[in-house]
Design an enzyme around this catalytic site. Structure first.
Site, PDB file in Angstrom:
ATOM      1  N   GLY A 196      37.103  39.305  37.737  1.00 56.53           N
ATOM      2  CA  GLY A 196      37.887  39.373  38.974  1.00 56.53           C
ATOM      3  C   GLY A 196      39.367  39.262  38.677  1.00 56.53           C
ATOM      4  O   GLY A 196      39.820  39.543  37.560  1.00 56.53           O
ATOM      5  N   SER A 197      40.124  38.826  39.660  1.00 59.03           N
ATOM      6  CA  SER A 197      41.591  38.806  39.529  1.00 59.03           C
ATOM      7  C   SER A 197      42.069  37.586  38.727  1.00 59.03           C
ATOM      8  O   SER A 197      41.394  36.555  38.701  1.00 59.03           O
ATOM      9  CB  SER A 197      42.205  38.770  40.925  1.00 59.03           C
ATOM     10  OG  SER A 197      41.735  37.623  41.603  1.00 59.03           O
ATOM     11  N   PRO A 198      43.251  37.694  38.110  1.00 57.42           N
ATOM     12  CA  PRO A 198      43.799  36.544  37.385  1.00 57.42           C
ATOM     13  C   PRO A 198      43.979  35.328  38.303  1.00 57.42           C
ATOM     14  O   PRO A 198      43.737  34.195  37.874  1.00 57.42           O
ATOM     15  CB  PRO A 198      45.150  37.059  36.875  1.00 57.42           C
ATOM     16  CG  PRO A 198      44.974  38.540  36.787  1.00 57.42           C
ATOM     17  CD  PRO A 198      44.050  38.916  37.902  1.00 57.42           C
ATOM     18  N   VAL A 200      42.196  34.327  40.930  1.00 54.10           N
ATOM     19  CA  VAL A 200      40.921  33.621  41.123  1.00 54.10           C
ATOM     20  C   VAL A 200      40.416  33.092  39.777  1.00 54.10           C
ATOM     21  O   VAL A 200      39.828  32.010  39.712  1.00 54.10           O
ATOM     22  CB  VAL A 200      39.880  34.528  41.824  1.00 54.10           C
ATOM     23  CG1 VAL A 200      38.549  33.803  41.972  1.00 54.10           C
ATOM     24  CG2 VAL A 200      40.389  34.958  43.201  1.00 54.10           C
ATOM     25  N   GLY A 201      40.693  33.816  38.711  1.00 51.21           N
ATOM     26  CA  GLY A 201      40.298  33.365  37.364  1.00 51.21           C
ATOM     27  C   GLY A 201      40.804  31.949  37.077  1.00 51.21           C
ATOM     28  O   GLY A 201      40.090  31.131  36.489  1.00 51.21           O
ATOM     29  N   GLU A 218      36.946  37.803  32.678  1.00 53.70           N
ATOM     30  CA  GLU A 218      37.322  39.219  32.558  1.00 53.70           C
ATOM     31  C   GLU A 218      38.251  39.506  33.729  1.00 53.70           C
ATOM     32  O   GLU A 218      37.805  39.662  34.866  1.00 53.70           O
ATOM     33  CB  GLU A 218      36.070  40.108  32.636  1.00 53.70           C
ATOM     34  CG  GLU A 218      35.156  40.004  31.422  1.00 53.70           C
ATOM     35  CD  GLU A 218      35.744  40.675  30.182  1.00 53.70           C
ATOM     36  OE1 GLU A 218      36.776  41.359  30.284  1.00 53.70           O
ATOM     37  OE2 GLU A 218      35.166  40.483  29.103  1.00 53.70           O
ATOM     38  N   CYS A 252      39.943  48.158  36.744  1.00 52.00           N
ATOM     39  CA  CYS A 252      40.765  47.141  36.072  1.00 52.00           C
ATOM     40  C   CYS A 252      41.532  47.712  34.887  1.00 52.00           C
ATOM     41  O   CYS A 252      42.606  47.238  34.561  1.00 52.00           O
ATOM     42  CB  CYS A 252      39.891  45.992  35.613  1.00 52.00           C
ATOM     43  SG  CYS A 252      38.530  46.529  34.566  1.00 52.00           S
TER      44      CYS A 252
HETATM   45  P1  NAD Z   1      38.437  38.625  43.160  1.00 51.56           P
HETATM   46  O1  NAD Z   1      38.992  37.769  42.094  1.00 51.56           O
HETATM   47  O2  NAD Z   1      39.068  38.570  44.505  1.00 51.56           O
HETATM   48  O3  NAD Z   1      36.873  38.321  43.403  1.00 51.56           O
HETATM   49  C1  NAD Z   1      35.927  38.344  42.371  1.00 51.56           C
HETATM   50  C2  NAD Z   1      34.755  37.436  42.728  1.00 51.56           C
HETATM   51  O4  NAD Z   1      35.229  36.109  42.878  1.00 51.56           O
HETATM   52  C3  NAD Z   1      34.032  37.792  44.029  1.00 51.56           C
HETATM   53  O5  NAD Z   1      32.643  37.646  43.819  1.00 51.56           O
HETATM   54  C4  NAD Z   1      34.545  36.748  45.008  1.00 51.56           C
HETATM   55  O6  NAD Z   1      33.600  36.396  45.992  1.00 51.56           O
HETATM   56  C5  NAD Z   1      34.838  35.544  44.133  1.00 51.56           C
HETATM   57  N1  NAD Z   1      35.952  34.734  44.613  1.00 51.56           N
HETATM   58  C6  NAD Z   1      37.053  35.150  45.286  1.00 51.56           C
HETATM   59  N2  NAD Z   1      37.882  34.113  45.547  1.00 51.56           N
HETATM   60  C7  NAD Z   1      37.279  33.007  45.024  1.00 51.56           C
HETATM   61  C8  NAD Z   1      37.648  31.620  44.959  1.00 51.56           C
HETATM   62  N3  NAD Z   1      38.763  31.175  45.490  1.00 51.56           N
HETATM   63  N4  NAD Z   1      36.796  30.773  44.336  1.00 51.56           N
HETATM   64  C9  NAD Z   1      35.645  31.207  43.781  1.00 51.56           C
HETATM   65  N5  NAD Z   1      35.249  32.499  43.821  1.00 51.56           N
HETATM   66  C10 NAD Z   1      36.053  33.398  44.431  1.00 51.56           C
HETATM   67  O7  NAD Z   1      38.468  40.102  42.565  1.00 51.56           O
HETATM   68  P2  NAD Z   1      38.070  41.466  43.256  1.00 51.56           P
HETATM   69  O8  NAD Z   1      39.067  41.777  44.324  1.00 51.56           O
HETATM   70  O9  NAD Z   1      36.638  41.484  43.592  1.00 51.56           O
HETATM   71  O10 NAD Z   1      38.268  42.477  42.015  1.00 51.56           O
HETATM   72  C11 NAD Z   1      39.516  42.964  41.656  1.00 51.56           C
HETATM   73  C12 NAD Z   1      40.114  42.250  40.464  1.00 51.56           C
HETATM   74  O11 NAD Z   1      39.174  42.158  39.409  1.00 51.56           O
HETATM   75  C13 NAD Z   1      41.298  42.994  39.874  1.00 51.56           C
HETATM   76  O12 NAD Z   1      42.296  42.088  39.485  1.00 51.56           O
HETATM   77  C14 NAD Z   1      40.706  43.686  38.649  1.00 51.56           C
HETATM   78  O13 NAD Z   1      41.644  44.039  37.666  1.00 51.56           O
HETATM   79  C15 NAD Z   1      39.744  42.660  38.201  1.00 51.56           C
HETATM   80  N6  NAD Z   1      38.676  43.260  37.391  1.00 51.56           N
HETATM   81  C16 NAD Z   1      38.590  42.968  36.060  1.00 51.56           C
HETATM   82  C17 NAD Z   1      37.609  43.583  35.282  1.00 51.56           C
HETATM   83  C18 NAD Z   1      37.453  43.312  33.805  1.00 51.56           C
HETATM   84  O14 NAD Z   1      36.429  43.707  33.248  1.00 51.56           O
HETATM   85  N7  NAD Z   1      38.381  42.657  33.126  1.00 51.56           N
HETATM   86  C19 NAD Z   1      36.721  44.469  35.872  1.00 51.56           C
HETATM   87  C20 NAD Z   1      36.846  44.727  37.229  1.00 51.56           C
HETATM   88  C21 NAD Z   1      37.812  44.105  37.973  1.00 51.56           C
END
Ligand code: NAD
Length: 476
Positions: A196-198, A200-201, A218, A252
């Protein structure tokens, strides 16, 4: 239809406890046990390809061939590769002995980390949920999988698939949004694999620290793409268009911004526009009619992208191509933006949509220092035939992956680690590296019984022992 109730912490804990218990059994699982699980997933996918394609189309009009190529194909590669290599991966690896370890035998054993949590994003909702699951099962870990709440059709289908194939003590799908995710993060998982996003990471890592769960993160970021004056311009333009607008730019590792050598800018811009029309409007009916271009995931992201574009326009950016949009259909045209300056948010935030800013450079070191002024990206692309210039870029920048003369494709390489560095991620995935992410590499040392080096070095530390120690320090 009444809305589905999300599970309470108590219910989640029950599933977690079941998996924790089964994780002990899984420690002794053989390659054949694990391969059986992977085969059932592969069989299900082959049988249900149509349902997968329809779910993704329902979620964001993802074209069927794109789903085949970027959701199904990468998973079948992962499964086939794991099935072929698992026995070898699981085999304890002998390590060489050093002189000070004379007479001992050292080996690395790979034990499953144990109860694992996978949290996946919406942009490749099937691929990025099932890919890490394949690695976890190959490594022998039970999994709770929380797919994205923004792709309800695909996440629902994933839940059906897992319910059909696995007992909850092996794999369980828990649907829900942020709240459910946070509830899950309270549990003491052995490993957490998050995509997911940095932003939330960082929250995931913070939550994981409470239990000292290990993490694979990731993440995303701004992947730069250099087009040097030695590049094959037509070839570069075509590859960049297909990598950037795949999944409507919601990838991503899509090129986030371009750095084009001034000498080739005009020619390159012309080829870029030709390539967009050729790929997405071959019959010249208008790009908005393209069925080969997915749509934006939701209104929130649509508005976020237009805010980025308007901010750039208001600060003097020029739309070189595209720019049309429609909130009804969540359509944003493939859009090229020039005349940029540092004050524009589009050069700071990850774009994650079909908008491509184009900067120019005269000297390669300027392009390199611009890349180095930003957080380390997930991928970096270089187009050019000049080996010296490529090496300069390779050795003077830091990024998760690098690709020369193409983009995005490295995701499919089964033998390369995939993942970011710092802001774009921690840890690697895919193939053997995905297997390692879910494995504890346990170093095991076997000593001989009786005389050996250590028997010579023990208290009392008399003159003779001290001499042995100083000889060891000097010579070993
Ligand atoms: P996101 O971080 O918003 O959400 C990802 C997951 O985290 C979802 O399942 C969501 O329900 C959960 N989540 C959201 N907020 C949370 C919180 N506060 N606490 C716990 N869990 C939470 O990301 P997104 O919008 O689904 O995806 C887009 C992002 O992911 C972009 O930044 C993209 O670059 C990145 N991404 C990275 C890769 C990779 O392989 N490195 C692949 C795809 C997407």
């Amino acid at each position: 239809m009444p809305e589905k109730q999300h599970p309470t912490l108590e219910e989640l804990r029950n599933i977690f406890d079941l998996q924790l218990e089964s994780s002990l059994k899984w420690r002794q699982s053989t390659a054949a046990d694990r391969i059986k699980k992977l085969e059932t997933i592969r069989k299900w996918i082959f049988k249900n390809q149509k349902r997968i394609k329809s779910a993704l189309y329902e979620d964001f009009k993802k074209p069927f061939p794109e789903t085949e190529l970027s959701e199904i194909f990468p998973i079948t590669i992962e499964i086939n590769h794991a099935i072929k290599n698992l026995k070898h991966w699981m085999k304890p690896k002998k390590v060489d002995s050093s002189l000070s370890m004379l007479g001992t035998k050292g080996k690395i054993y790979f034990e499953p980390k144990g109860a694992s949590l996978i949290i996946s994003p919406w942009n490749y909702p099937f691929n990025l949920a099932i890919g890490p699951l394949v690695s976890a099962l190959a490594a022998g870990c039970p999994v709770i999988l929380k797919p994205s709440e923004l792709t309800p059709h695909t996440s629902g289908l994933i839940e059906n698939m897992i319910d059909e194939l696995f007992d909850k003590s092996e794999v369980a799908v828990i649907q829900g949004g942020v709240e459910v995710s946070q509830r899950l993060l309270e549990l003491p998982f052995d490993h957490i694999f998050f995509t997911g996003s940095p932003a939330v990471g960082k929250k995931i890592m913070e939550a994981a620290s409470k239990n000292l769960s290990s993490v694979t993160l990731e993440l995303g970021g701004k992947s730069p793409t250099i087009v040097h004056n030695t590049a094959d311009i037509k070839d570069a333009a075509e590859k960049i268009v297909s990598g950037k607008f795949l999944n409507c730019g919601q990838t991503c590792i899509a090129p986030d911004y371009l750095l084009v050598h001034e000498e080739v800018k005009e020619h390159f811009m012309m080829e870029l526009k030709v390539a967009i029309k050729k790929m997405y409007d071959p019959e010249m009916k208008g790009l908005e009619h393209s069925e080969d271009l997915a749509r934006i995931i939701n209104l929130k992201n649509y508005q976020r992208l237009l805010t980025l574009l308007n901010d750039a326009k208001n600060k003097g950016a020029k739309i070189e191509f595209g720019g049309k949009s429609d909130p009804e259909t969540l359509y944003i045209e493939p859009t090229l933006v020039g005349d940029l300056n540092d004050s524009m948010t589009i050069l700071d935030e990850e774009i994650f949509g079909p908008i491509l800013p184009i900067l120019t450079y005269k000297k390669l070191e300027k392009a390199i220092s611009l890349i180095n002024s930003k957080p380390k990206p997930l991928a970096l692309y270089y187009f050019g035939k000049d080996d010296e210039a490529y090496k300069e870029v390779l050795h003077q920048t830091s990024s998760g992956n690098v690709m020369l003369n193409d983009c995005v494709l490295h995701f499919l390489h089964p033998n390369l680690p995939f993942g970011g560095v710092n802001n774009s991620g921690i840890g690697k995935s895919h193939g053997y590296f995905g297997y390692l992410a879910f494995s504890n590499e346990k170093g095991v040392l076997k000593q001989r019984v009786g005389l050996n080096n250590s028997t010579l070095i023990k208290p009392p530390y008399d003159l003779k022992t001290k001499k042995i120690i100083s000889t060891l320090i000097k010579w070993l």
